[in-house]
Write a protein that holds these residues in place. Structure first.
Motif, PDB file in Angstrom:
ATOM      1  N   THR A 221       1.180 -10.557   4.885  1.00  0.00           N
ATOM      2  CA  THR A 221       2.168  -9.479   4.959  1.00  0.00           C
ATOM      3  C   THR A 221       1.964  -8.494   3.817  1.00  0.00           C
ATOM      4  O   THR A 221       2.033  -7.267   4.011  1.00  0.00           O
ATOM      5  CB  THR A 221       3.599 -10.055   4.903  1.00  0.00           C
ATOM      6  N   LEU A 222       1.690  -9.010   2.622  1.00  0.00           N
ATOM      7  CA  LEU A 222       1.420  -8.133   1.472  1.00  0.00           C
ATOM      8  C   LEU A 222       0.140  -7.332   1.683  1.00  0.00           C
ATOM      9  O   LEU A 222       0.084  -6.132   1.360  1.00  0.00           O
ATOM     10  CB  LEU A 222       1.314  -8.967   0.195  1.00  0.00           C
ATOM     11  N   GLN A 223      -0.880  -7.978   2.225  1.00  0.00           N
ATOM     12  CA  GLN A 223      -2.128  -7.254   2.498  1.00  0.00           C
ATOM     13  C   GLN A 223      -1.892  -6.141   3.507  1.00  0.00           C
ATOM     14  O   GLN A 223      -2.446  -5.038   3.369  1.00  0.00           O
ATOM     15  CB  GLN A 223      -3.184  -8.219   3.026  1.00  0.00           C
ATOM     16  N   ALA A 224      -1.082  -6.413   4.519  1.00  0.00           N
ATOM     17  CA  ALA A 224      -0.778  -5.393   5.518  1.00  0.00           C
ATOM     18  C   ALA A 224      -0.046  -4.222   4.879  1.00  0.00           C
ATOM     19  O   ALA A 224      -0.338  -3.047   5.157  1.00  0.00           O
ATOM     20  CB  ALA A 224       0.063  -5.997   6.641  1.00  0.00           C
ATOM     21  N   LEU A 225       0.893  -4.506   4.010  1.00  0.00           N
ATOM     22  CA  LEU A 225       1.633  -3.450   3.313  1.00  0.00           C
ATOM     23  C   LEU A 225       0.699  -2.603   2.460  1.00  0.00           C
ATOM     24  O   LEU A 225       0.825  -1.370   2.415  1.00  0.00           O
ATOM     25  CB  LEU A 225       2.722  -4.067   2.441  1.00  0.00           C
ATOM     26  N   ALA A 226      -0.238  -3.258   1.792  1.00  0.00           N
ATOM     27  CA  ALA A 226      -1.161  -2.546   0.906  1.00  0.00           C
ATOM     28  C   ALA A 226      -2.033  -1.556   1.667  1.00  0.00           C
ATOM     29  O   ALA A 226      -2.516  -0.567   1.084  1.00  0.00           O
ATOM     30  CB  ALA A 226      -2.038  -3.546   0.154  1.00  0.00           C
ATOM     31  N   ASN A 227      -2.230  -1.785   2.964  1.00  0.00           N
ATOM     32  CA  ASN A 227      -3.092  -0.921   3.765  1.00  0.00           C
ATOM     33  C   ASN A 227      -2.320   0.052   4.653  1.00  0.00           C
ATOM     34  O   ASN A 227      -2.925   0.742   5.477  1.00  0.00           O
ATOM     35  CB  ASN A 227      -4.021  -1.781   4.631  1.00  0.00           C
ATOM     36  N   LEU A 228      -1.013   0.110   4.503  1.00  0.00           N
ATOM     37  CA  LEU A 228      -0.231   1.060   5.282  1.00  0.00           C
ATOM     38  C   LEU A 228      -0.559   2.494   4.875  1.00  0.00           C
ATOM     39  O   LEU A 228      -0.804   2.781   3.705  1.00  0.00           O
ATOM     40  CB  LEU A 228       1.266   0.821   5.069  1.00  0.00           C
ATOM     41  N   GLU A 229      -0.530   3.409   5.840  1.00  0.00           N
ATOM     42  CA  GLU A 229      -0.752   4.820   5.534  1.00  0.00           C
ATOM     43  C   GLU A 229       0.388   5.373   4.688  1.00  0.00           C
ATOM     44  O   GLU A 229       0.163   6.110   3.730  1.00  0.00           O
ATOM     45  CB  GLU A 229      -0.892   5.626   6.826  1.00  0.00           C
ATOM     46  N   GLN A 230       1.630   5.014   5.060  1.00  0.00           N
ATOM     47  CA  GLN A 230       2.779   5.473   4.286  1.00  0.00           C
ATOM     48  C   GLN A 230       2.938   4.623   3.031  1.00  0.00           C
ATOM     49  O   GLN A 230       2.914   3.396   3.098  1.00  0.00           O
ATOM     50  CB  GLN A 230       4.083   5.380   5.104  1.00  0.00           C
ATOM     51  N   THR A 231       3.110   5.272   1.908  1.00  0.00           N
ATOM     52  CA  THR A 231       3.309   4.552   0.648  1.00  0.00           C
ATOM     53  C   THR A 231       4.739   4.697   0.139  1.00  0.00           C
ATOM     54  O   THR A 231       5.062   4.229  -0.951  1.00  0.00           O
ATOM     55  CB  THR A 231       2.340   5.072  -0.428  1.00  0.00           C
TER      56      THR A 231
END
Length: 338
Positions: A221-231
């Motif tokens: 889940t953290l890895q997915a968040l790190a790769n989100l376009e929106q920051t």
């Protein structure tokens, strides 16, 4: 006379689904009782309450709190059957693994929540101490001997049949339900704003509620968040975690350069949870395996979109009311969050 084990109301389970299950079970059996929650010392605690409809009795006995498995189970085997026999109970409902005991004068029904250590044989069992591994094996033998089992999902029943070779006719599936008093429905926008302000949430957020155990899949889940376009969207996590779980989580947040984009609230009051669910962009719960997955039901009750796993009991619980992902694929979790 029916005896019900109230251990989960005394142990660390009182902060988790097992404790909520036990409390709701007693409540909805129309039993009114003042269950003792007092910790008498760092080594002992009240672990058993015997109740009956229209005039309850409370029966106490003591057992060590540590080590968690083998010694607790042995202590229960020595002390608890006699206490049940003296109460003249004909039926004992074990709500905790350590309390699955037997006697000639009563039958035992046990609630089976999951068989996660068996399903995830490698990391889960290797991570246990020797005492815990030996104890878990003893507990599984006790589960096999119960006169009847209550499984909290069809997935848990299938695991009991396939992994423990328990006949299907000895297992009844009784799914969990969301506590309507704790979660009456979506919160008002005013309540959402108040709770957000209370916890310092000033931007959009994804929400996770639960422990930080490895099968919860928080790392992906953290890895997915790190790769989100929106920051500008953060991940908010809620749960009573151990020191080691908190340290691991903080280290992963730093390693993935997510400092400032993740906020761990720890354990929060029950009254704050509904608004926290309602205000979330989505509830993210791509667990590798669950016996049921009560938080996804809570999230849906509060109107939060849910992202969860296509496997184990979770797909069974949410039906077609959630977005399902392969919990092993970070890209799929990220795209769904996106």
């Amino acid at each position: 006379m029916i005896c019900i084990d109230a251990t989960p109301l005394q142990s660390e389970h009182r902060f988790r689904g097992i404790g909520f299950y036990t409390a709701s079970l007693l409540q909805h059996l129309s039993i009114t009782a003042m269950l003792l929650r007092q910790q008498f010392s760092k080594d002992e605690e009240v672990v058993f309450a015997e109740l009956r409809h229209r005039g309850f009795r409370e029966q106490e006995f003591w057992r060590p709190r540590h080590p968690r498995y083998r010694l607790q189970w042995l202590w229960s085997q020595i002390i608890l059957p006699g206490a049940i026999r003296r109460s003249r109970a004909r039926l004992f409902h074990a709500t905790d693994f350590n309390g699955v005991v037997f006697g000639n004068s009563f039958k035992t029904i046990a609630t089976l929540y999951d068989l996660i250590p068996l399903r995830l044989y490698g990391p889960e069992l290797r991570g246990m101490t020797l005492d815990a591994r030996l104890g878990y094996g003893v507990l599984l033998q006790a589960i096999r001997k119960a006169h009847h089992l209550i499984a909290i999902s069809e997935a848990t029943k299938r695991d009991a049949v396939s992994l423990l070779k328990i006949p299907e006719e000895r297992i009844s599936v009784v799914p969990l339900a969301c506590d309507e008093k704790r979660f009456p429905g979506p919160s008002s926008m005013e309540a959402v704003q108040q709770v957000s302000q209370k916890h310092g949430l000033h931007q959009r957020y994804f929400l996770y509620v639960g422990s930080a155990e490895s099968h919860k899949n928080l790392d992906r889940t953290l890895q997915a968040l790190a790769n989100l376009e929106q920051t500008d969207v953060i991940l908010v996590t809620v749960g009573k975690w151990s020191i080691s779980q908190t340290d691991w989580f903080q280290n992963r947040v730093k390693a993935l350069r997510l400092v400032g984009r993740v906020k761990h609230l720890g354990y929060i009051p029950d009254a704050d949870l509904p608004a926290l669910y309602t205000g979330a962009e989505a509830f993210v719960f791509p667990s590798l395996i669950e016996g049921f997955g009560l938080p996804v039901l809570e999230a849906m009750t509060c109107g939060a979109p849910v992202i969860t796993s296509a496997g184990s009991a979770l797909a069974e619980v949410v039906g077609d009311a959630a977005l399902l992902v392969d919990p092993m694929r970070v890209t799929e979790i990220r795209e769904t969050m996106q």
